[in-house]
Design a protein around this motif. Structure first.
Motif, PDB file in Angstrom:
ATOM      1  N   SER A 126       2.009   2.807  -2.420  1.00 15.32           N
ATOM      2  CA  SER A 126       1.589   3.962  -3.331  1.00 15.32           C
ATOM      3  C   SER A 126      -0.103   4.089  -3.692  1.00 15.32           C
ATOM      4  CB  SER A 126       2.188   3.444  -4.799  1.00 15.32           C
ATOM      5  OG  SER A 126       1.612   2.194  -5.249  1.00 15.32           O
ATOM      6  N   THR A 171       0.568  -1.205  -0.152  1.00 22.17           N
ATOM      7  CA  THR A 171       0.024  -0.013   0.129  1.00 22.17           C
ATOM      8  C   THR A 171       0.841   1.296   0.147  1.00 22.17           C
ATOM      9  OG1 THR A 171      -0.116  -0.142   2.648  1.00 22.17           O
ATOM     10  CG2 THR A 171      -1.908  -1.031   1.121  1.00 22.17           C
ATOM     11  N   VAL A 179      -5.250   3.428   4.240  1.00 24.21           N
ATOM     12  CA  VAL A 179      -5.046   2.718   2.918  1.00 24.21           C
ATOM     13  C   VAL A 179      -4.859   1.171   3.188  1.00 24.21           C
ATOM     14  CG1 VAL A 179      -4.005   4.610   1.658  1.00 24.21           C
ATOM     15  CG2 VAL A 179      -2.605   3.392   3.153  1.00 24.21           C
ATOM     16  N   TYR A 223     -10.715   5.664   2.766  1.00 23.05           N
ATOM     17  CA  TYR A 223      -9.470   4.897   2.407  1.00 23.05           C
ATOM     18  C   TYR A 223      -8.260   5.888   2.225  1.00 23.05           C
ATOM     19  CZ  TYR A 223     -12.572   0.998   2.181  1.00 23.05           C
ATOM     20  OH  TYR A 223     -13.419   0.119   2.652  1.00 23.05           O
ATOM     21  N   PHE A 224      -8.719   7.231   2.115  1.00 18.43           N
ATOM     22  CA  PHE A 224      -7.513   8.134   2.174  1.00 18.43           C
ATOM     23  C   PHE A 224      -6.729   8.249   3.455  1.00 18.43           C
ATOM     24  CE2 PHE A 224     -10.168   9.636  -1.720  1.00 18.43           C
ATOM     25  CZ  PHE A 224      -9.221  10.053  -2.570  1.00 18.43           C
ATOM     26  N   ASP A 225      -7.610   8.164   4.613  1.00 12.36           N
ATOM     27  CA  ASP A 225      -6.941   7.944   5.886  1.00 12.36           C
ATOM     28  C   ASP A 225      -6.496   6.656   6.249  1.00 12.36           C
ATOM     29  OD1 ASP A 225      -7.270  10.783   6.111  1.00 12.36           O
ATOM     30  OD2 ASP A 225      -9.416  10.544   6.545  1.00 12.36           O
ATOM     31  N   SER A 285      -1.978   5.838  -1.710  1.00 10.14           N
ATOM     32  CA  SER A 285      -2.315   7.533  -1.941  1.00 10.14           C
ATOM     33  C   SER A 285      -2.355   7.923  -3.147  1.00 10.14           C
ATOM     34  CB  SER A 285      -1.637   8.179  -0.838  1.00 10.14           C
ATOM     35  OG  SER A 285      -1.892   7.779   0.604  1.00 10.14           O
ATOM     36  N   LEU A 292      -4.964   6.627  -5.336  1.00  9.43           N
ATOM     37  CA  LEU A 292      -6.455   7.151  -4.905  1.00  9.43           C
ATOM     38  C   LEU A 292      -6.447   8.566  -5.613  1.00  9.43           C
ATOM     39  CD1 LEU A 292      -6.725   6.064  -1.173  1.00  9.43           C
ATOM     40  CD2 LEU A 292      -8.240   5.317  -3.116  1.00  9.43           C
ATOM     41  N   ALA A 293      -5.444   9.190  -5.429  1.00 12.25           N
ATOM     42  CA  ALA A 293      -5.552  10.944  -5.942  1.00 12.25           C
ATOM     43  C   ALA A 293      -5.218  10.837  -7.569  1.00 12.25           C
ATOM     44  CB  ALA A 293      -4.096  11.443  -5.371  1.00 12.25           C
TER      45      ALA A 293
END
Length: 255
Positions: free
Chosen positions: A109, A107, A136, A132-134, A111, A114-115
């Motif tokens: 990468s 995990t 991952v 899941y941004f907080d 973040s 997601l972006a």
């Protein structure tokens, strides 16, 4: 010495698909099932119009997922098969690479994924991406719970490159000067400047996506066919037969 050599240009050469073959390539669908469905229909019509031939190949150049709204629908189309004439080849793009890493529990990468379109992929599977941004670390379990096994199988089965005659199909490009059979997977999926700026004769014409351009980029050593479907509403296919080249474009107003 020829005039082309004096100008520093490569010698002229005719590039071919082997006799009895017709090839279509599609790049960077990025979750635009609304563009992929009609484009596959137009490929079928174009293939029929051009008449019978021994083999038809359809090559998807990766980045099928992310950014656009319907990644799940795109993977379902490809998992079911049967919508392309002849054999299909699916190449792995950098976005599939990131998703597969997350599915494998890596995990680091997540973040960035997601972006850069991963949030839209989650939404296409009915997952609210916000938590899941907080967190991952919870992503792999959520993805496995939501994604059909057939979709995950499609991702795992993707190839790094396919060569047909004088054409090499990859996602992003190749590292100039490196033999084709020893190219690094990261370069095949991520490279930009070193490849795009190269005037080298690679021994093949490299057909690629990954880098958006307003129109198909025909160069002496490469053909770039990423016309930015997710933001322009234009998804393009390249057709090849013998020495002939042509394009087909599925177009809607930009999303």
């Amino acid at each position: 010495m020829t005039f082309r050599h004096l100008l520093g240009l490569p010698p002229t050469q005719r590039y071919r698909v082997p006799p009895g073959m017709r090839v279509y390539a599609i790049a960077d669908v990025h979750g635009r099932a609304d563009l992929l469905r009609p484009l596959l229909g137009w490929i079928a019509q174009d293939n029929a119009k051009r008449g019978p031939i021994g083999q038809v190949h359809v090559v998807f150049l990766g980045d099928l997922i992310d950014r656009g709204p319907a990644s799940a629908a795109v993977l379902e189309i490809l998992a079911r098969g049967g919508e392309t004439p002849g054999a299909s080849y699916l190449l792995r793009g950098n976005h599939e690479e990131m998703l597969l890493a997350i599915l494998d529990g890596e995990t680091d990468s997540a973040s960035a994924w997601l972006a850069h379109g991963g949030a839209e992929t989650l939404e296409s599977y009915g997952i609210d991406p916000a938590p899941y941004f907080d967190d991952v670390e919870a992503l792999p379990a959520a993805l496995y719970a939501a994604m059909p096994g057939s979709h995950i199988a499609v991702l795992h089965a993707m190839l790094g490159q396919v060569r047909i005659g004088d054409y090499l199909f990859v996602h992003a490009g190749i590292r100039p000067g490196v033999p084709l059979d020893t190219q690094e997977g990261r370069d095949l999926r991520w490279i930009r400047k070193e490849f795009l700026n190269s005037r080298a004769d690679h021994g093949v014409v490299v057909v690629h996506g990954h880098t958006i351009a307003p129109t198909v980029q025909f160069r002496h050593n490469r053909i770039g066919i990423d016309t930015g479907a997710y933001r322009t509403g234009r998804l393009t296919a390249l057709g090849l037969e013998g020495e002939a080249r042509w394009t087909l474009t599925s177009r809607l107003d930009a999303a």
